[in-house]
Design an enzyme around this catalytic site. Sequence first.
Site, PDB file in Angstrom:
ATOM      1  N   HIS A 158      -3.467   4.531   4.714  1.00 29.41           N
ATOM      2  CA  HIS A 158      -4.622   3.630   4.798  1.00 29.41           C
ATOM      3  C   HIS A 158      -5.855   4.307   4.221  1.00 29.41           C
ATOM      4  O   HIS A 158      -6.553   3.768   3.378  1.00 29.41           O
ATOM      5  CB  HIS A 158      -4.896   3.229   6.248  1.00 29.41           C
ATOM      6  N   TYR A 218       4.162   4.797  11.633  1.00 31.95           N
ATOM      7  CA  TYR A 218       4.381   3.349  11.787  1.00 31.95           C
ATOM      8  C   TYR A 218       5.094   2.685  10.615  1.00 31.95           C
ATOM      9  O   TYR A 218       5.545   1.558  10.725  1.00 31.95           O
ATOM     10  CB  TYR A 218       3.044   2.636  12.016  1.00 31.95           C
ATOM     11  N   ARG A 253       0.872  -1.176   0.000  1.00 31.14           N
ATOM     12  CA  ARG A 253       0.000   0.000   0.000  1.00 31.14           C
ATOM     13  C   ARG A 253       0.908   1.225   0.000  1.00 31.14           C
ATOM     14  O   ARG A 253       1.452   1.596   1.028  1.00 31.14           O
ATOM     15  CB  ARG A 253      -0.849  -0.051   1.279  1.00 31.14           C
TER      16      ARG A 253
HETATM   17  C1  LIG Z   1     -14.874  -5.512  11.554  1.00 28.22           C
HETATM   18  C2  LIG Z   1     -14.031  -4.281  11.449  1.00 28.22           C
HETATM   19  N1  LIG Z   1     -13.050  -4.059  12.333  1.00 28.22           N
HETATM   20  C3  LIG Z   1     -12.286  -2.967  12.262  1.00 28.22           C
HETATM   21  C4  LIG Z   1     -12.476  -2.037  11.280  1.00 28.22           C
HETATM   22  C5  LIG Z   1     -11.593  -0.785  11.181  1.00 28.22           C
HETATM   23  N2  LIG Z   1     -10.709  -0.924  10.000  1.00 28.22           N
HETATM   24  C6  LIG Z   1     -11.017  -0.373   8.823  1.00 28.22           C
HETATM   25  S1  LIG Z   1      -9.930  -0.751   7.621  1.00 28.22           S
HETATM   26  C7  LIG Z   1      -9.004  -1.686   8.659  1.00 28.22           C
HETATM   27  C8  LIG Z   1      -7.769  -2.386   8.158  1.00 28.22           C
HETATM   28  C9  LIG Z   1      -8.043  -3.344   7.042  1.00 28.22           C
HETATM   29  O1  LIG Z   1      -6.864  -3.999   6.682  1.00 28.22           O
HETATM   30  P1  LIG Z   1      -6.784  -4.996   5.446  1.00 28.22           P
HETATM   31  O2  LIG Z   1      -7.889  -6.020   5.555  1.00 28.22           O
HETATM   32  O3  LIG Z   1      -5.407  -5.508   5.374  1.00 28.22           O
HETATM   33  O4  LIG Z   1      -7.131  -4.108   4.182  1.00 28.22           O
HETATM   34  P2  LIG Z   1      -6.348  -2.845   3.621  1.00 28.22           P
HETATM   35  O5  LIG Z   1      -6.952  -1.625   4.249  1.00 28.22           O
HETATM   36  O6  LIG Z   1      -4.908  -3.008   3.959  1.00 28.22           O
HETATM   37  O7  LIG Z   1      -6.588  -2.844   2.152  1.00 28.22           O
HETATM   38  C10 LIG Z   1      -9.547  -1.656   9.944  1.00 28.22           C
HETATM   39  C11 LIG Z   1      -8.981  -2.333  11.128  1.00 28.22           C
HETATM   40  C12 LIG Z   1     -13.531  -2.276  10.384  1.00 28.22           C
HETATM   41  N3  LIG Z   1     -13.824  -1.405   9.410  1.00 28.22           N
HETATM   42  N4  LIG Z   1     -14.261  -3.403  10.471  1.00 28.22           N
END
Ligand SMILES: Cc1ncc(C[n+]2csc(CCOP(=O)(O)OP(=O)(O)O)c2C)c(N)n1
Lengths: 361, 361, 325, 325
Positions: free
Chosen positions: A267, A276, A263
């Site tokens: 985020h 981080y 990425r």
């Molecule tokens: C069930 C849930 N827990 C926490 C969150 C908060 N949150 C939003 S995005 C994210 C990280 C997602 O990481 P990943 O699955 O690796 O996808 P990326 O954003 O890296 O594409 C988190 C913890 C959420 N939206 N839904």
Amino acid sequence: MTSEVSAQFPVGAEGPNPVRVLAPDGALVEGAAPSMETSEIEEAMRLMVLSRAVDERAVGLQRQGRLGAYSPVIGQEASVTGSAMALDPARDWVVPQYRELPAYLHQGLPLERLFLQWTGHVEGGHIPDSVRMLPIQISIAAQIPQAAGLAWGLRLQGLDAVVVVYFGEGASSEGDFHEGMGIAGVTRAPVIFFLQNNQYAISTPRHSQSAAPSLAARGPGYGMPGHVVDGNDLLAVNAVTQAAVARARAGEGPTLIESQTYRMGPHNTSDNPARYEDPELRARWAALDPIDRVERYLVRVAGWDQSRRSELEGWAREEVERAHRVAMELGGNRPEYLFEHVYADPPERLLRERGRRLGGD
Amino acid sequence: MTSEVSAQFPVGAEGPNPVRVLAPDGALVEGAAPSMETSEIEEAMRLMVLSRAVDERAVGLQRQGRLGAYSPVIGQEASVTGSAMALDPARDWVVPQYRELPAYLHQGLPLERLFLQWTGHVEGGHIPDSVRMLPIQISIAAQIPQAAGLAWGLRLQGLDAVVVVYFGEGASSEGDFHEGMGIAGVTRAPVIFFLQNNQYAISTPRHSQSAAPSLAARGPGYGMPGHVVDGNDLLAVNAVTQAAVARARAGEGPTLIESQTYRMGPHNTSDNPARYEDPELRARWAALDPIDRVERYLVRVAGWDQSRRSELEGWAREEVERAHRVAMELGGNRPEYLFEHVYADPPERLLRERGRRLGGD
Amino acid sequence: MPTMSVIEAIRDALQLEMARDERVVVLGQDVGALGGVFRASQGLFERFGERRVVDMPLSEGMIVSSALGLALSGLVPVAEVQFMGFTRQAFHQLTVQAARYRFRSRGRFTASLTIRSPFGGGARMPDLHADAIEAQHANAPGLKVVMPACPYDAKGMLLSAIRDPDPVLFCEPLRGYRGWREEVPEGDYTVPFGQARTVREGSDITLVAWSAAVHLAERAADRLAEEGVRCTVLDLRTLVPLDVEGLVRAVSATGRCLVVHEAPLTAGFGAEVVATIQEEAFYSLDAPIARVAAPDTPYPPGTLEDTFLPNEERVCRAARSILAA
Amino acid sequence: MPTMSVIEAIRDALQLEMARDERVVVLGQDVGALGGVFRASQGLFERFGERRVVDMPLSEGMIVSSALGLALSGLVPVAEVQFMGFTRQAFHQLTVQAARYRFRSRGRFTASLTIRSPFGGGARMPDLHADAIEAQHANAPGLKVVMPACPYDAKGMLLSAIRDPDPVLFCEPLRGYRGWREEVPEGDYTVPFGQARTVREGSDITLVAWSAAVHLAERAADRLAEEGVRCTVLDLRTLVPLDVEGLVRAVSATGRCLVVHEAPLTAGFGAEVVATIQEEAFYSLDAPIARVAAPDTPYPPGTLEDTFLPNEERVCRAARSILAA
Ligand SMILES: Cc1ncc(C[n+]2csc(CCOP(=O)(O)OP(=O)(O)O)c2C)c(N)n1
Ligand SMILES: Cc1ncc(C[n+]2csc(CCOP(=O)(O)OP(=O)(O)O)c2C)c(N)n1
Ligand SMILES: [Mg+2]
Ligand SMILES: [Mg+2]
């Protein structure tokens, strides 16, 4: 005695090498052949460049407060585009997380609808009837078992559709991942679990997510193969996904694909990776830009020069402006939207409250 | 193109052969040595025979309506006993599902307390302070991630304790299983996931539970080894578990063990397997009785004869009667129990309701 | 007309609808060869085959989420969760995901899915098997929560649930599975949602209940009748949608009301019933509305059920104090 | 005395308790190097290290269940679930497993665990991030549900929560994270559970609220004061335990009451408040108690929050009709 005790399923210290077709310099790796026609690769370029233009514009709009939180695709364009282009939008389905813009466009979702999504317009989630995709999913991993059920259901109805479900390496920690993999395995559902390992879940690094050297190692635990692919290699991603699509279409069941990528953006637009991010890791991946790699390939095999990329970028900027404008023309949400599509047949009590609220203020 | 696409994690058609130490005829398999002293094996016999005596008595009592639902261990005695005896009850923990009677006894739980559990007496869940086990878990798989957290916590406190968590192949389908494996992997928690694959979850056969040829194949997906063991072979189970305990104790992290066995009784006392059981499968496993196998071994190496087993069975019946009697002497539940141990510091409102209910009727 | 128990009525509805509508699929733990642990789906596997009657792996999250996926694909799943307490394992998939697909997609996707689930005391089930958590689902807009109390309603409401284009949590009274036989029409009929049922009419006090508690209210009403007290017994039938009008009418007529349910008191659905009545019929009330519910403790082992659950004695006593007020 | 925002107060409580009690560990998504997505744990990772401040994998079920395991081992975990709506992913581990260990083991095991979780509107979060589902947790005996409304309470109640030997769901008002600064004592103090807070006293009507809605009630009270209406504003602070006595006292004094909350109306905790008051203080009521809540729809995108959530206008209007009754 321990000599008797062989671990039948040992864990290697490192995961396997990812499948790669295109070297970072744009040359095909020894013995590899492209799974896409040149015209298709040019189409992929178009989607990837457009995606990056959207990223840029969206970040700008968000800074001006004209857009809600936006999750840039930057760095993952080949991972998303290569996989999506293995699908036939006339019969296959995409089940999104939220960071897969080129896939939505490839399925036929108009870009303007995405601007509606990001500005929080209710119509953002309204996927046109002709487009085979579910709405963006914010509840991490919830879409995974739904996609398995969708694939199973399409097959029960005799359709030869395939479903690709996208999610992050973070999502793969949720119980929903396990449950989706489990049901897909036993029903041999035509679904591809496309795990984009972009090394972070917000700030949480990949190694805090799981002790497995490779997340693709989870496939066999559900009776399905697991592949690792260089996610910054359009052609490798496409080839691996094509094979999984063929397998699913033939009724042989699901596949797990771990696409290893990075990425390159935050985020989302309210995140600050400086807190981080590992700068060395970032630098290593920065040298592996997925769009540049395909451009180098096209320079080699299709006589591309710098002007082709600039032209595309110009077109993309215009397309982004157009889509944004169209989206804005729809105007904002109207209070009555709150009460629409809650139930086909809303309870009396809700109708009364609707009257009170819309009448009153 | 598909030639390029090698599945790095292919799925075999069948799982690996399980680890085996003791052949069905009671002889050691070529090159194997027992991981237990003869006196320990005799202790295991005692636990297994006692367990079977409890099964018989409990089924009888349940038919008379004097016991609630009871889940017999029959067929799985070696699986439970062999694994539990790899633990040191003075420092290690057992986290139960519900079908692991010999393990609870080995940890030091008095048999009478189990009768309380089965008769629905609240004291059934009250594990004495000196006994390192959690209460029986009825909510399938909920104990798995708790066990991982428990193991992690014990280690954070500098203890060299190991936790064994028991669960069925059915339980391995729940999201909780995934979440427990996941956290154990990243924290390198000293926990052993002891999966008793007894071929059924109530009526649901193993193959409907997962398409994986072996459930132990799930280990590597969490960065831990996965073993398959002949669950009707006391010595194999013990050896594999001992190795896993040593690994955990040494700080090398968790292990998944799939113990392949068979539930020779009904799911519980209100189940009728005739509706779903495969008689051929049953017959095959019936020939592999885990207690008989150990007895044959003891006949070979320790000069056992038929009288030893009968003596043990007599003792077991008496012990069961004693425990049942002691449990019954405690009497039934008293209304006030309902209001005890809800909170350390119960809300006013609950205290008022308590007064009302206990005063009134 | 044949007589049926609750479980027979449910089975009848399932087989009728599977025969009528090819899109209906039944899935859950042990619903296949075993016919369900309570035999609700007995005979369906043999008749409709393994493609339409599916033994699922042991995961409620998987059952609900794949049922949702099946619904999104255009099928009409009827999923069994073996005990209502275990819907918690699928809580986000049911109360958010299924409940909001219509809203989140502006109607493009709907979750026409039914989750059947037994609950309630009386059967002395093991720990965690009898929990009544209907209130927790009722606070999830987009979901319907229906709770039939008798075989006739069980059949007619299950047919309504399966045909409803929105997700329905169909809660079955375990206590009445084998009993409560009554005449139930053969063939197709539906009982609409959102219409409470007047079980009996009396002018002194209105007892409001749903599911198994309706029978308790009836028994209490019988006892009170011996004391000369005439009760109205109102069966809410569905919590969402709630028949506010019917409720208000029934309570206004007597001016006194008692709500009975098996769930713990605090934040149980009885609170909603009381709040609604007092908002809508305040001036008709002659006495405070009372609730007879379980206390705020965990569900205890079977032999403590009598202390935990509402019973005739407690209902009658509460009714008497309302009448004395 | 320093002034603090809600988030600073929470951070202060965390660091104080981690310093005081070695058994305290903080875990959750992004709580380490990032210091939490809202910076509640900022600085803790640097100060207490990775063994006591743990970035967890992305799974709420894992967070809650392993926190429960840590508690069973003798530690005192404080877990963050990034948004309250995502406690649904851990629903059975929280509302059954953690809530009932004490009961199921007759006190041998206790789950001394705190789950911190923000919720509520005003920040225009993405879909599913603002859901208020406190009522769903309040129906789970064994669990405590606490909802501070201001920095002082946030700190004192978090210290109480961490020290409480029973599981506590600590719900934080997202809307006030950065604002609502007020004087907060340095060092150790606790705010006990089960004692409602009288924010202001007035003789005409009692507004009952918790968490962010308390501020809304205050603003509405200001506006009503301009019209000559004197409001009592009562902050419940904790839903479980509920300060029944304080609630009854505050409402009896005015004879009129309005409950304000952000969750949807049906089966929201407002229903419990209304039911309790009318059971306990029926004869002091001069008018029906009203609820101002969200309607029974899913939580909409941010720009519809103004239609969805209670606001000053709606609170004032409801108060005026109660006063006119
Ligand atoms: C069930 C849930 N827990 C926490 C969150 C908060 N949150 C939003 S995005 C994210 C990280 C997602 O990481 P990943 O699955 O690796 O996808 P990326 O954003 O890296 O594409 C988190 C913890 C959420 N939206 N839904
Ligand atoms: C969460 C949950 N879902 C369903 C049940 C009902 N149930 C009780 S035992 C059981 C089967 C368990 O199978 P398995 O894990 O293989 O253990 P076994 O009984 O075979 O030892 C089921 C479905 C339950 N108790 N908990
Ligand atoms: Mg990621
Ligand atoms: Mg089993």
